[in-house]
Design an enzyme around this catalytic site. Structure first.
Site, PDB file in Angstrom:
ATOM      1  N   ARG A 167       0.707  -1.255   0.423  1.00  0.00           N
ATOM      2  CA  ARG A 167       0.101  -0.097   0.385  1.00  0.00           C
ATOM      3  C   ARG A 167       0.836   1.882   0.711  1.00  0.00           C
ATOM      4  O   ARG A 167       0.490   2.159  -0.741  1.00  0.00           O
ATOM      5  CB  ARG A 167      -1.142  -0.050   0.890  1.00  0.00           C
ATOM      6  N   TYR A 170       2.196   4.209  -3.157  1.00  0.00           N
ATOM      7  CA  TYR A 170       2.047   5.171  -3.765  1.00  0.00           C
ATOM      8  C   TYR A 170       2.382   6.402  -2.668  1.00  0.00           C
ATOM      9  O   TYR A 170       3.108   7.209  -3.250  1.00  0.00           O
ATOM     10  CB  TYR A 170       0.592   5.387  -3.522  1.00  0.00           C
ATOM     11  N   LYS A 174       5.165   8.799  -4.362  1.00  0.00           N
ATOM     12  CA  LYS A 174       5.646  10.026  -3.974  1.00  0.00           C
ATOM     13  C   LYS A 174       6.536  11.074  -3.682  1.00  0.00           C
ATOM     14  O   LYS A 174       6.717  12.643  -3.909  1.00  0.00           O
ATOM     15  CB  LYS A 174       4.118  11.200  -4.029  1.00  0.00           C
ATOM     16  N   ARG A 211     -11.895   6.332  -4.587  1.00  0.00           N
ATOM     17  CA  ARG A 211     -11.949   6.390  -3.176  1.00  0.00           C
ATOM     18  C   ARG A 211     -12.845   6.393  -2.643  1.00  0.00           C
ATOM     19  O   ARG A 211     -14.712   6.769  -2.994  1.00  0.00           O
ATOM     20  CB  ARG A 211     -11.406   8.161  -3.705  1.00  0.00           C
ATOM     21  N   PHE A 216     -19.449   6.857  -1.720  1.00  0.00           N
ATOM     22  CA  PHE A 216     -20.446   7.488  -0.800  1.00  0.00           C
ATOM     23  C   PHE A 216     -21.292   8.021  -2.160  1.00  0.00           C
ATOM     24  O   PHE A 216     -23.321   7.828  -1.735  1.00  0.00           O
ATOM     25  CB  PHE A 216     -20.002   7.913  -0.654  1.00  0.00           C
ATOM     26  N   GLN A 234     -11.202   7.355  10.863  1.00  0.00           N
ATOM     27  CA  GLN A 234      -9.852   8.659  10.371  1.00  0.00           C
ATOM     28  C   GLN A 234     -10.315  10.117   9.957  1.00  0.00           C
ATOM     29  O   GLN A 234     -10.902  10.153   9.587  1.00  0.00           O
ATOM     30  CB  GLN A 234      -9.634   7.879   8.931  1.00  0.00           C
TER      31      GLN A 234
END
Length: 340
Positions: A167, A170, A174, A211, A216, A234
């Site tokens: 994970r 990314y 970056k 995402r 949603f 979170q």
């Protein structure tokens, strides 16, 4: 309450030194993505003499997104994958490098490609720019580079990232890309500035984007309750995509060479659960919880607290207006217009 289209036009009236761009060629990579596409719309929404070159991998999506500009002589789309060297002879005076796979599904399924795109992309664009009259590059990084910590992150802070986790493809790449940017500045004299956006929401996200805010919104547009696969506790800084894109323009036109700037809405710090509840309630739905599959869990970030200071960006004159709840409504309404 303003619509997304009205927000775009208002963004083009920001108190910026737009004259720097006049007569120039502006390259925006990742132009079919959330942030890059919004930036293109703002630039094209102004009266201007500059040319906007929107680069992306999905030509069909670009035709839909930028249909309003198809007959504009100052708008150009070309298909381009930043993992490959740029084949062109056009002098791009300003380069906004916003191309990156920011969807967690890619982190799980294509981590090697994520890393290559983030690192090779900077190298390919820098090499091209330095030999074709580039005046400045804006690299769109991510707030994920800060990793895990409970502090409010300013641009000189750094938290923990477990580099031995897939994970981390990314944030780790970056981080490397940011270092590559400032290394090109130091060694070859490139003028480069860096943006670190927080979790950004807005309409026109891609079909493959998983995402949380995209999931949603898809739920409520399908008439479903919002399904959460975690406790949603979170804590995050959030930002409306139009506000984020304006922040990028402030960094591009007023930022200091070699510097990084956080981009976040100081009034929008809340949990993922609160985001879900706000979207659900404004659309007559509720939030339900389900256990994630093992496959889904692999794409989850370990970062529980990602809150950013924006004092440095605000020192350039950037400021926000409006209520984040209304911006969420504008996001859903614009997406609904496309969905129905």
């Amino acid at each position: 309450m303003a619509t997304y289209s009205e927000d775009i036009l208002r963004a083009g009236q920001a108190a910026l030194p737009w004259e720097k761009l006049e007569g120039c060629n502006i390259l925006v990579t990742g132009a079919t993505g959330l942030i890059g596409g919004c930036l293109v719309e703002i630039l094209m929404g102004r009266r201007h003499t500059y040319h906007v070159y929107a680069a992306g991998r999905n030509e069909q999506r670009a035709r839909r997104r930028f249909a309003a500009f198809a007959d504009e002589e100052t708008f150009h789309f070309f298909k381009y994958d930043v993992s490959e060297p740029l084949q062109s002879e056009i002098p791009f005076h300003y380069v906004v490098h916003a191309a990156s796979n920011a969807s967690p599904v890619f982190f799980k399924n294509n981590p090697v490609e994520v890393i290559k795109a983030n690192v090779y992309g900077v190298s390919n664009l820098m090499e091209y720019g330095l030999s074709h009259g580039m005046r400045r590059m804006l690299y769109v990084s991510t707030g994920e580079i800060y990793g895990e910590d409970k502090r409010v992150f300013s641009e000189t802070d750094s938290g923990y990232v477990d580099c031995a986790k897939v994970r981390s493809c990314y944030p780790s790449s970056k981080r490397a890309a940011e270092t590559l940017c400032v290394s090109y500045s130091e060694e070859y004299g490139a003028d480069v500035v860096i943006a670190r956006p927080c979790h950004t929401y807005g309409p026109h996200f891609t079909e493959s984007d998983n995402r949380v805010f995209c999931q949603f919104i898809r739920n409520v547009l399908r008439g479903e309750d919002i399904v959460m696969k975690s406790d949603g506790l979170q804590m995050r800084s959030w930002c409306y995509v139009v506000d984020c894109a304006v922040g990028l323009l402030y960094i591009l036109l007023k930022g200091e060479n070699g510097n990084a700037y956080n981009v976040a809405d100081p009034t929008s710090t809340f949990t993922i659960r609160e985001l879900a509840a706000t979207i659900a309630e404004s659309n007559g739905k509720k939030v339900v919880f389900e256990n994630p599959t093992d496959s889904e869990s692999k794409s989850f970030t370990a970062i529980s607290h990602a809150v950013f200071s924006t004092e440095k960006l605000e020192s350039l004159g950037w400021k926000l207006n409006g209520d984040w709840r209304e911006k969420l409504v504008a996001t859903v309404d614009e997406e609904k217009r496309e969905y129905l």
